[in-house]
Design a protein around this motif. Structure first.
Motif, PDB file in Angstrom:
ATOM      1  N   GLU A 136       0.829  -1.194   0.000  1.00  0.00           N
ATOM      2  CA  GLU A 136       0.000   0.000   0.000  1.00  0.00           C
ATOM      3  C   GLU A 136       0.869   1.251   0.000  1.00  0.00           C
ATOM      4  O   GLU A 136       0.579   2.228  -0.706  1.00  0.00           O
ATOM      5  N   TYR A 137       1.941   1.228   0.782  1.00  0.00           N
ATOM      6  CA  TYR A 137       2.859   2.366   0.833  1.00  0.00           C
ATOM      7  C   TYR A 137       3.485   2.607  -0.545  1.00  0.00           C
ATOM      8  O   TYR A 137       3.542   3.757  -1.014  1.00  0.00           O
ATOM      9  N   LYS A 184       1.175   4.224  -2.962  1.00  0.00           N
ATOM     10  CA  LYS A 184       0.923   5.634  -2.678  1.00  0.00           C
ATOM     11  C   LYS A 184       2.145   6.523  -2.925  1.00  0.00           C
ATOM     12  O   LYS A 184       2.019   7.751  -2.944  1.00  0.00           O
ATOM     13  N   HIS A 185       3.323   5.914  -3.090  1.00  0.00           N
ATOM     14  CA  HIS A 185       4.562   6.692  -3.126  1.00  0.00           C
ATOM     15  C   HIS A 185       5.437   6.311  -4.315  1.00  0.00           C
ATOM     16  O   HIS A 185       6.646   6.109  -4.185  1.00  0.00           O
ATOM     17  N   LEU A 244       4.982   3.119   9.580  1.00  0.00           N
ATOM     18  CA  LEU A 244       4.732   2.934   8.146  1.00  0.00           C
ATOM     19  C   LEU A 244       3.238   2.899   7.857  1.00  0.00           C
ATOM     20  O   LEU A 244       2.763   3.563   6.919  1.00  0.00           O
ATOM     21  N   ASP A 245       2.471   2.169   8.645  1.00  0.00           N
ATOM     22  CA  ASP A 245       1.033   2.129   8.423  1.00  0.00           C
ATOM     23  C   ASP A 245       0.398   3.494   8.696  1.00  0.00           C
ATOM     24  O   ASP A 245      -0.565   3.891   8.030  1.00  0.00           O
ATOM     25  N   LEU A 260       1.783   6.346   8.036  1.00  0.00           N
ATOM     26  CA  LEU A 260       2.010   7.124   6.823  1.00  0.00           C
ATOM     27  C   LEU A 260       0.928   6.827   5.784  1.00  0.00           C
ATOM     28  O   LEU A 260       0.425   7.736   5.112  1.00  0.00           O
ATOM     29  N   ASN A 261       0.568   5.557   5.662  1.00  0.00           N
ATOM     30  CA  ASN A 261      -0.502   5.195   4.730  1.00  0.00           C
ATOM     31  C   ASN A 261      -1.822   5.869   5.095  1.00  0.00           C
ATOM     32  O   ASN A 261      -2.677   6.092   4.233  1.00  0.00           O
TER      33      ASN A 261
END
Length: 455
Positions: free
Chosen positions: A14-15, A18-19, A404-405, A407-408
């Protein structure tokens, strides 16, 4: 596939989705910079989000993702991004020029503000960074006492230069006995002679501190410590006892308040009522520009003065010392930090700590939430965190996955999570709502990798 691999793989995918643009820049960075950056503290796996702008309490990355900022460049931006008063001061100065081969009145004005606020301050010297402030403060202590050794606390970070880059993150195999820690260089290239002059003690243990001071009093120039080390507070009476012992033996006490100065108008020394001999500063006092400073008494600062018959005994200079943009931005920042602002940050910091504690409790996870004033932090351990050894019982994988989650979900923590003067209750609510979802998703992972945390 275990729960860790399955759930974390989903978070990473997912990260990365998105990036995508950040990944392209990261790949380019590998070609031109070792480790893909010049600032290790912002490195992360699988790669960092590259930030493009900030405003108020929000930041945006190159992929267009918006975040509630709870990092504020490692605590520097206590007024948030693009604060109107700071922008006004910067723009006014830019019209006059950026830097000059002579002093400006702005450094005098910022020095006066610091002296007015900080109990230990009678005179000030500026540097371009907190690392250089600590470097010069230690050399000042050595020059004043005519002694070489210093004491620092295990796990304390005071910047990156030889004498204090010792036992910052020692591994369990390197640490040595808890009450007599080994002196472990954090980086290669530090000479043994430097290591020999840096003694290491556990934070919050006054017995070991007193014993080490007594054994080395004839060679000891200073004790340097962070009054609040890595987000955990000093035990009741600890700072007072260190102050009493150092005064008894004529040892200078240095408080590194580069990070924790933001807890009160006069810093941690005002909060705890303990006045050191020298204080190092940085981060927020530059209003978002590179800066460092150290303050002390007029008597100790004489080592720099032309009033001495033999002339200055210390010779520090620097092209960007007292950089005018940092001076005006710092003055504007300090002027905006009224008592009401400190009260607001304290209140929101407490709301974050209370909210995170409740979320963990609801999930039957026995991690601890710490911090003081505008700081908050989850320690992923069942132990009370009072020093580096207890901090190292925390599971860093839990922290990395949580960050990290988050950030998502549009929440930017990283190191030294904090609220700012422009953080809102809505920001806090968003962060806590996101944290609840993150902890729920990560609970099976936590149970797998750190089962002792789950009841």
């Amino acid at each position: 596939m275990g729960e860790e691999a399955r759930i974390v793989s989903g978070i990473v995918q997912e990260y990365m989705k998105k990036h995508a643009r950040s990944k392209q820049i990261f790949d380019e960075a590998w070609k031109v910079m070792p480790g893909a950056n010049t600032r290790i503290a912002v490195f992360m796996m699988p790669y960092p989000a590259y930030i493009t702008r900030g405003e108020g309490s929000s930041i945006w990355d190159v992929d267009g993702n918006q975040y509630v900022d709870l990092n504020f460049n490692m605590t520097c931006l206590v007024l948030g991004h693009k604060h109107p008063k700071v922008v006004e001061a910067i723009n006014k100065q830019i019209e006059c020029g950026t830097s000059f081969g002579g002093p400006t009145e702005h450094e005098v004005e910022l020095a006066k503000r610091l002296i007015d606020r900080i109990p230990s301050a009678e005179q000030v010297r500026f540097t371009p960074s907190g690392t250089e402030a600590v470097h010069q403060a230690v050399r000042l202590a050595r020059a004043y006492t005519k002694k070489d050794k210093i004491i620092k606390c295990e796990g304390a970070y005071h910047g990156t230069w030889d004498a204090i880059d010792i036992s910052v993150f020692p591994t369990p195999e390197e640490q040595g006995p808890p009450l007599n820690p080994n002196r472990v260089p954090f980086s290669k290239g530090i000479p043994q002679g430097v290591i020999d002059n840096t003694l290491v003690v556990p934070f919050n243990n006054i017995e070991v501190m007193e014993k080490t001071i007594k054994e080395n009093k004839d060679d000891l120039a200073a004790v340097i410590l962070e009054p609040i080390q890595r987000g955990y507070e000093p035990k009741e009476g600890y700072l007072e006892a260190v102050r009493e012992i150092t005064e008894k033996y004529g040892i200078l006490l240095i408080f590194d308040e580069v990070v924790c100065y933001r807890v009160r108008r006069g810093g941690a020394q005002e909060l705890y009522g303990v006045t050191p001999d020298i204080t190092t500063l940085g981060k927020l006092i530059g209003g978002g520009f590179p800066i460092g400073a150290y303050v002390s008494s007029r008597e100790i600062m004489k080592q720099f003065s032309f009033e001495l018959a033999e002339g200055p005994q210390l010779f520090f200079s620097g092209t960007f010392n007292a950089f005018p943009l940092a001076m005006v931005a710092g003055a504007a920042t300090l002027d905006a930090l009224t008592p009401d602002v400190y009260e607001k940050m304290d209140r929101l910091g407490e709301e974050m700590r209370t909210g995170l504690s409740e979320i963990l409790s609801d999930q039957n996870i026995e991690a601890h939430v710490g911090g003081v004033a505008s700081f908050f932090h989850i320690f992923w351990t069942k132990e009370e965190v009072v020093d580096y050894r207890t901090l190292k019982t925390a599971d860093t994988r839990c922290q990395n996955y949580f960050d990290l989650d988050s950030l998502n979900r549009g929440i930017y923590y990283r190191d030294h999570p904090n609220v700012s003067a422009v953080t809102t209750r809505e920001d806090v609510k968003k962060a806590l709502d996101a944290a609840r979802e993150t902890v729920e998703i990560l609970k099976p992972v936590i149970k797998e990798i750190s089962p002792g945390l789950v009841q």
